[in-house]
Every structure is written in structure tokens, then in C-alpha cells.
Design an enzyme around this catalytic site. Structure first.
Site, PDB file in Angstrom:
ATOM      1  N   ASP A 174     -12.466 -13.218  32.788  1.00 25.98           N
ATOM      2  CA  ASP A 174     -12.824 -13.143  31.258  1.00 25.98           C
ATOM      3  C   ASP A 174     -11.930 -13.549  30.227  1.00 25.98           C
ATOM      4  O   ASP A 174     -12.698 -13.676  29.165  1.00 25.98           O
ATOM      5  CB  ASP A 174     -13.011 -11.172  31.179  1.00 25.98           C
ATOM      6  CG  ASP A 174     -14.173 -11.315  30.137  1.00 25.98           C
ATOM      7  OD1 ASP A 174     -14.667 -12.050  29.313  1.00 25.98           O
ATOM      8  OD2 ASP A 174     -14.066  -9.828  29.328  1.00 25.98           O
ATOM      9  N   LYS A 219     -18.391  -8.515  32.334  1.00 28.06           N
ATOM     10  CA  LYS A 219     -18.450  -8.001  31.369  1.00 28.06           C
ATOM     11  C   LYS A 219     -19.629  -6.386  31.227  1.00 28.06           C
ATOM     12  O   LYS A 219     -19.665  -6.690  32.111  1.00 28.06           O
ATOM     13  CB  LYS A 219     -18.451  -8.363  29.792  1.00 28.06           C
ATOM     14  CG  LYS A 219     -17.546  -9.098  29.250  1.00 28.06           C
ATOM     15  CD  LYS A 219     -18.012 -10.040  27.727  1.00 28.06           C
ATOM     16  CE  LYS A 219     -16.787 -10.998  27.560  1.00 28.06           C
ATOM     17  NZ  LYS A 219     -15.627 -10.297  27.346  1.00 28.06           N
ATOM     18  N   LYS A 229     -13.266 -23.407  20.811  1.00 33.73           N
ATOM     19  CA  LYS A 229     -14.160 -23.156  21.898  1.00 33.73           C
ATOM     20  C   LYS A 229     -15.185 -22.832  21.890  1.00 33.73           C
ATOM     21  O   LYS A 229     -15.366 -22.644  20.820  1.00 33.73           O
ATOM     22  CB  LYS A 229     -13.467 -21.671  22.169  1.00 33.73           C
ATOM     23  CG  LYS A 229     -13.635 -20.665  22.976  1.00 33.73           C
ATOM     24  CD  LYS A 229     -13.124 -18.953  23.103  1.00 33.73           C
ATOM     25  CE  LYS A 229     -14.152 -18.364  24.324  1.00 33.73           C
ATOM     26  NZ  LYS A 229     -13.555 -17.234  24.857  1.00 33.73           N
ATOM     27  N   GLU A 237     -11.307 -16.917  29.634  1.00 32.09           N
ATOM     28  CA  GLU A 237     -11.971 -18.525  30.166  1.00 32.09           C
ATOM     29  C   GLU A 237     -11.234 -18.933  29.212  1.00 32.09           C
ATOM     30  O   GLU A 237     -11.193 -20.319  28.897  1.00 32.09           O
ATOM     31  CB  GLU A 237     -13.111 -18.161  30.545  1.00 32.09           C
ATOM     32  CG  GLU A 237     -14.247 -17.882  29.300  1.00 32.09           C
ATOM     33  CD  GLU A 237     -14.175 -16.777  28.691  1.00 32.09           C
ATOM     34  OE1 GLU A 237     -13.331 -15.661  28.769  1.00 32.09           O
ATOM     35  OE2 GLU A 237     -14.508 -16.866  27.286  1.00 32.09           O
ATOM     36  N   ARG A 292      -9.102 -19.194  26.875  1.00 30.46           N
ATOM     37  CA  ARG A 292      -7.460 -19.904  26.671  1.00 30.46           C
ATOM     38  C   ARG A 292      -7.495 -20.945  27.597  1.00 30.46           C
ATOM     39  O   ARG A 292      -6.840 -21.594  27.319  1.00 30.46           O
ATOM     40  CB  ARG A 292      -6.588 -18.667  26.820  1.00 30.46           C
ATOM     41  CG  ARG A 292      -6.662 -17.796  27.921  1.00 30.46           C
ATOM     42  CD  ARG A 292      -5.683 -16.634  27.837  1.00 30.46           C
ATOM     43  NE  ARG A 292      -6.943 -15.698  27.666  1.00 30.46           N
ATOM     44  CZ  ARG A 292      -5.723 -14.177  27.617  1.00 30.46           C
ATOM     45  NH1 ARG A 292      -4.718 -13.994  27.544  1.00 30.46           N
ATOM     46  NH2 ARG A 292      -6.624 -13.534  26.488  1.00 30.46           N
ATOM     47  N   ASP A 330     -19.985 -16.611  21.667  1.00 31.13           N
ATOM     48  CA  ASP A 330     -18.840 -17.020  21.974  1.00 31.13           C
ATOM     49  C   ASP A 330     -18.361 -18.934  21.662  1.00 31.13           C
ATOM     50  O   ASP A 330     -17.219 -19.013  22.000  1.00 31.13           O
ATOM     51  CB  ASP A 330     -18.328 -17.060  23.246  1.00 31.13           C
ATOM     52  CG  ASP A 330     -16.770 -15.936  23.620  1.00 31.13           C
ATOM     53  OD1 ASP A 330     -15.726 -15.614  23.131  1.00 31.13           O
ATOM     54  OD2 ASP A 330     -16.207 -16.065  24.875  1.00 31.13           O
ATOM     55  N   ASP A 385     -20.112 -15.990  27.471  1.00 31.67           N
ATOM     56  CA  ASP A 385     -19.252 -15.219  28.555  1.00 31.67           C
ATOM     57  C   ASP A 385     -19.583 -14.308  28.962  1.00 31.67           C
ATOM     58  O   ASP A 385     -19.369 -12.765  28.502  1.00 31.67           O
ATOM     59  CB  ASP A 385     -18.328 -14.618  27.201  1.00 31.67           C
ATOM     60  CG  ASP A 385     -16.953 -14.592  27.749  1.00 31.67           C
ATOM     61  OD1 ASP A 385     -17.012 -14.005  29.011  1.00 31.67           O
ATOM     62  OD2 ASP A 385     -15.990 -13.985  27.459  1.00 31.67           O
TER      63      ASP A 385
HETATM   64  N1  BES Z   1     -14.707 -13.367  23.908  1.00 37.18           N
HETATM   65  C1  BES Z   1     -13.716 -12.746  24.492  1.00 37.18           C
HETATM   66  C2  BES Z   1     -13.278 -12.312  23.359  1.00 37.18           C
HETATM   67  C3  BES Z   1     -14.075 -11.493  22.130  1.00 37.18           C
HETATM   68  C4  BES Z   1     -14.300 -10.025  23.183  1.00 37.18           C
HETATM   69  C5  BES Z   1     -14.308 -12.202  20.933  1.00 37.18           C
HETATM   70  C6  BES Z   1     -14.878  -9.499  21.323  1.00 37.18           C
HETATM   71  C7  BES Z   1     -15.364 -11.470  20.297  1.00 37.18           C
HETATM   72  C8  BES Z   1     -15.310 -10.103  21.000  1.00 37.18           C
HETATM   73  C9  BES Z   1     -12.726 -13.498  25.756  1.00 37.18           C
HETATM   74  O1  BES Z   1     -13.646 -14.149  26.374  1.00 37.18           O
HETATM   75  C10 BES Z   1     -12.425 -11.872  26.749  1.00 37.18           C
HETATM   76  O2  BES Z   1     -13.572 -12.199  27.059  1.00 37.18           O
HETATM   77  N2  BES Z   1     -11.159 -11.452  26.049  1.00 37.18           N
HETATM   78  C11 BES Z   1     -10.977 -10.481  26.398  1.00 37.18           C
HETATM   79  C12 BES Z   1      -9.298 -11.093  27.484  1.00 37.18           C
HETATM   80  C13 BES Z   1      -8.750  -9.781  28.432  1.00 37.18           C
HETATM   81  C14 BES Z   1      -9.809 -10.670  29.387  1.00 37.18           C
HETATM   82  C15 BES Z   1      -7.105 -10.396  28.248  1.00 37.18           C
HETATM   83  C16 BES Z   1     -10.319  -9.291  26.257  1.00 37.18           C
HETATM   84  O3  BES Z   1     -10.067  -9.501  25.009  1.00 37.18           O
HETATM   85  O4  BES Z   1     -10.797  -8.021  26.406  1.00 37.18           O
HETATM   86 ZN    ZN Z   2     -14.926 -15.639  25.319  1.00 36.96          ZN
HETATM   87 MN    MN Z   3     -14.186 -13.394  28.081  1.00 41.93          MN
END
Ligand code: BES
Ligand code: ZN
Ligand code: MN
Length: 465
Positions: free
Chosen positions: A310, A240, A228, A312, A314, A251, A233
Site C-alpha cells: 500500500d 485497504k 503520482k 505504492e 513512493r 490517487d 489504490d
Molecule cells: N494513496 C495513499 C495515501 C492516502 C491515503 C492519500 C488517504 C490520501 C488519503 C497511499 O498510497 C497509501 O496508502 N499510503 C499509506 C502508506 C503506509 C502503508 C506506509 C498510508 O498513508 O497509510
Molecule cells: Zn496510493
Molecule cells: Mn497506497
């Protein structure tokens, strides 16, 4: 990077004396009166990680005492490079090859500093360690170089590590090892069939791209690494919070991991046909940003409803995984900072693993234990697949209710990998939240050494290179 090793000891070399905390009292009994007084008056107890600088009769530093639990462990001496004064040191202990290599690696990792943006980096005069006897210097250098690459790529802010800069880092690596590299940039992503990478990255001023690197003999077992590479992000339109966004330069940590691992594989010339696929994008906001409720037809043909922009990671991963799977490799491994849920489940020090192959999962777990690179497996629990149902498309990119966030994200990815392809997915933190010996705050490699060990055991050396 300079690791601060010295080829051999000289007359000024200062011994580092490891003392196992449990035998501290017995050790002290055998010391002379001056040492006894010094230890007593400085309250040195041999506690793990504590050190004591000992002066000789002429007042100069003559030895360093270090409390260790097991003086052969990876991190046993790795706090020392930042604690010791400039000088040349030697570990005063007999070690077998594995321990000597682990300890030297711990020292090398402890030498890491991120000083790119410091006008006056402190600590320029650094201690150096005499290479321990029988250690595998090649392995130490290879692993330390890979870890340094991972840490640097993550620590560099997004302004200087956007999709083009990440691509440049991959290009440099390819050049170093004579690998082939191809980029699919901007609108070409649509023509070549990577619609999800395009959708996530199209709102950023730096164009999204697929980085595609291959190396090795065409008929060697295929190992494909997918990373990734979300260089920043913001969350996209489902933006966010300020606190949530603050650390999101990391990220692209998954892509840093696959580049680090690729370096190790190519440097050791393992007998594999390596492929590295990275979706490099910035998840930004602009008038042309992809929106919640949009539907994207992915490379595989599966349609995805965007429940949240968010989620994104996956999306960026799914087209790259579909391409990886097309070649039916012997192994696909992906690394991604995919969910906040993974670190809620396992904390900041353990790499979360999902795997569709029992033997691979147990080998990885074992390798993690052996290499001081802890991994824990979470299940690809089939029943939770229903949480990703969409009313309008084949699948939603977010789950209903938000339970089991790391698992549902992994189940989403699983849709793009065939059941017969051995596949492991690492959902990683990619940074240290607090400093530990050898592991400063900031970017960190997690699961990389364990996976390298498994790959190296399975595919061994390629003598024909
Ligand atoms: N990059 C983030 C995941 C993340 C968050 C990694 C904090 C490390 C620390 C990812 O893109 C994300 O935002 N995931 C969301 C998914 C949700 C919208 C289903 C999450 O984990 O809140
Ligand atoms: Zn992310
Ligand atoms: Mn995200």
C-alpha cells in the site's frame, strides 16, 4: 468549460454590492428607508459570505448585497455562481488589477460543476459576471482551465480514468500545445528500466505506463514535473479497508496537478524546457501482483524491500524521479497523494511541502499566501532516514513504527534526487472533504497556483515562442 462571464454590462445588469462586515452599520446608515427596512426584516447582518437579494420598486431583482471581509480576496464572490438566479451581474467596486483578477478567478472556480454522470444536470441557466475592469483575462482563463482539468481528472471514476485514459488526457494536452509525448507501456517498462512502475501496476488489467512529455526550447532552463498517477489504490495485497479504499480514485491527483500546471506553463509560453513524467498505474490485486517482502531493483540501482504494497506511491514515483534527476534540471517538482499522514498533520486544506532548497521553500510559502493557495513545510529530517532501514535491501518502502509517515515517505523520495537538484515534493489531499466557497466537494488543485507563480517569476516569458 463555460465560465459565465459577460463582455459588458447591459440595462438589466444587476449590481453586486460588497459590504465589509466591519463597516456594515455605517453603510446601513446611509441607505434609504426601504433598504433599511428590507435589511432589518430579512436579518441581513453583512456576515462574511452571506447574501441578500434586493427587489426594486417594480418587484424585480435590483441588487445583491454580499458580506465580505476584504472584497478583493479570491474567494470573496466565489459562492455566488451557485447561489444567484440566472442573470447578468457586475461587481460594484473599484479594484486594482491584482484584485480584479483574483475576484474573477474566484468567480470562475465557483462556476465549476461535475455533471459528467448526471442525466439531468440542474442549474443550467447560470448567472454570468461582467468581466471586472482591468482584470487579466488570460490569467483567469489559464488558471481556471488548469483547475477544471485537475478537478475533472480526479472526479472521473477509476473505471473511466485508468492508466490509458490518463495517458489520453496527457496526449490531448500535448497536442494542444505542440508538445512531444512518449509512452512506455507494460513490459516495455522493464526493458526501458522502470521496474517499480511495472511492479506496482502489473496486476491490473489495464497496463501500467510511463507518460513522458517534453515541451520548449532545448536550451531553456529545465523544469521537470513528476506526478503520482495511481488511478486506483486498492492497497495491493496489503489491501485497504472499505472506508480507506472508497476515495482512492483520487490517487492519480498528483498527475492531474502536473498536467494542470503544465497547461499553465505552456499556455503562458514560459521560457523553460518543460518535462512531465507520470507513472500511471492501478494498484490492483491478482495472481501476478507484487508482494510484501519482494525486493525490487529500482531504475537508480537502489534496491527496495516492499514492506507494504500500500506504500505504492513512493515506488511509482522513485523511478520517475530518478529519470527526472538524470537531466540535472533547474527544478524538479513532484505532486503526490502520498500519505494519509500528511492530511492528519495539516488537515485537508493545506498542501504539505518538502523541499531541499531554502530559497525555493520560502518563495513557495510566500506565493501560497499571495495566491490563496496555502502551503506548509515539513522537514526532511535526516535522522528519520534510519526508520527506513531494511535487513535485506538498501531501503524499505515503509517505516518502522509508522511515526512521521509523511516525512519518512518524503525521505524515501529524497534518495532518488541528487542533493544539488532543487527539488520540491508536495504531499497533497487533492480533494475538498467539505464544500467551501468556490471549492465544491471532490477533486481540487492544491499548491498548483503557488508553484506556477514561483516558476513564472523565476523563468518569465519566452518571447521567442
Ligand atoms: N494513496 C495513499 C495515501 C492516502 C491515503 C492519500 C488517504 C490520501 C488519503 C497511499 O498510497 C497509501 O496508502 N499510503 C499509506 C502508506 C503506509 C502503508 C506506509 C498510508 O498513508 O497509510
Ligand atoms: Zn496510493
Ligand atoms: Mn497506497
Amino acid at each position: 468549460m463555460a465560465y459565465h462571464f459577460a463582455a459588458s454590462a447591459d440595462r438589466q445588469t444587476i449590481p453586486i454590492i460588497p459590504i465589509e462586515t466591519e463597516v456594515f452599520a455605517a453603510w446601513l446608515k446611509n441607505q434609504g428607508a426601504a433598504m433599511k427596512r428590507w435589511v432589518k426584516s430579512t436579518r441581513f447582518t453583512g456576515a462574511v459570505g452571506s447574501i441578500s437579494l434586493v427587489a426594486g420598486s417594480d418587484g424585480s431583482l435590483c441588487s445583491v448585497l454580499v458580506g465580505v471581509d476584504n472584497h478583493q480576496g479570491l474567494w470573496a464572490y466565489s459562492a455566488l455562481p451557485s447561489k444567484l438566479p440566472e442573470g447578468r451581474y457586475e461587481i460594484d467596486a473599484r479594484m486594482d488589477r491584482a484584485s480584479a483578477t483574483a475576484v474573477a478567478l474566484g468567480w470562475a472556480l465557483g462556476c465549476y460543476q461535475f455533471t459528467k454522470y448526471k442525466s439531468n444536470p440542474i442549474g443550467l441557466g447560470r448567472p454570468s459576471l461582467v468581466w471586472p475592469k482591468n482584470c487579466d483575462r488570460g490569467a483567469v482563463r489559464r488558471t481556471a482551465d488548469a483547475t477544471t482539468l485537475v478537478r475533472d481528472l480526479i472526479n472521473i471514476p477509476a473505471e473511466d480514468m485508468g492508466p490509458p485514459e490518463l495517458a489520453l488526457a496527457a496526449r490531448k494536452l500535448a497536442k494542444k500545445h505542440d508538445a512531444r509525448i512518449n509512452m512506455v507501456i507494460g513490459n516495455a517498462l522493464l526493458k526501458k528500466g522502470y521496474p517499480t512502475i511495472h511492479a506496482v501496476g502489473r496486476a491490473a488489467s489495464k497496463a501500467p505506463r510511463l507518460i513522458d512529455m517534453t515541451w520548449g526550447r532545448a536550451n531553456s532552463p529545465k523544469v521537470t514535473l513528476v506526478g503520482k498517477g495511481v488511478c486506483f489504490d486498492t492497497g495491493g495485497l496489503d489491501l485497504k479497508s472499505a472506508a480507506g479504499m472508497l476515495r482512492m480514485k483520487k490517487d492519480m491527483g498528483g498527475s492531474a496537478h502536473v498536467l494542470g500546471l503544465a497547461h499553465m506553463i505552456m499556455d503562458a509560453k514560459l521560457d523553460v524546457r518543460l518535462r512531465v513524467l507520470i507513472g500511471a498505474v492501478e494498484n490492483s490485486v491478482a495472481g501476478n501482483a507484487y508482494r510484501p517482502s519482494d525486493v525490487i531493483r529500482t531504475r537508480k540501482g537502489v534496491t527496495v524491500e516492499v514492506g507494504n504494497t500500500d506504500a505504492e506511491g513512493r515506488l511509482v514515483m522513485c523511478d520517475a524521479l530518478a529519470e527526472a534527476d538524470r537531466e540535472k534540471p533547474a527544478l524538479i517538482a513532484d505532486f503526490a497523494t502520498l500519505t494519509g499522514a500528511a492530511r492528519v498533520a495539516l488537515g485537508t486544506q493545506i498542501a504539505t511541502m518538502f523541499c531541499n532548497d531554502e530559497k525555493l521553500a520560502s518563495d513557495l510559502y510566500e506565493a501560497g499566501e499571495e495566491n490563496g493557495d496555502p502551503i506548509w513545510r515539513l522537514p526532511l529530517f535526516p535522522s528519520y532516514r534510519r526508520l527506513l532501514k531494511s535487513k535485506v535491501a538498501d531501503i524499505n518502502n515503509v517505516s518502522e513504527g509508522g511515526f512521521a509517515g509523511a516525512i519518512t515517505a518524503a525521505l524515501f523520495l529524497e534518495e532518488f534526487v541528487s542533493k544539488r537538484t532543487p527539488w520540491v515534493h508536495f504531499d497533497i489531499m487533492a480533494c475538498n472533504a467539505t464544500a467551501l466557497p468556490g471549492r465544491p466537494v471532490g477533486g481540487e488543485a492544491m499548491g498548483m497556483r503557488a508553484l506556477y507563480d514561483v516558476i513564472q517569476k523565476r523563468f518569465g516569458k519566452n518571447k521567442r515562442h
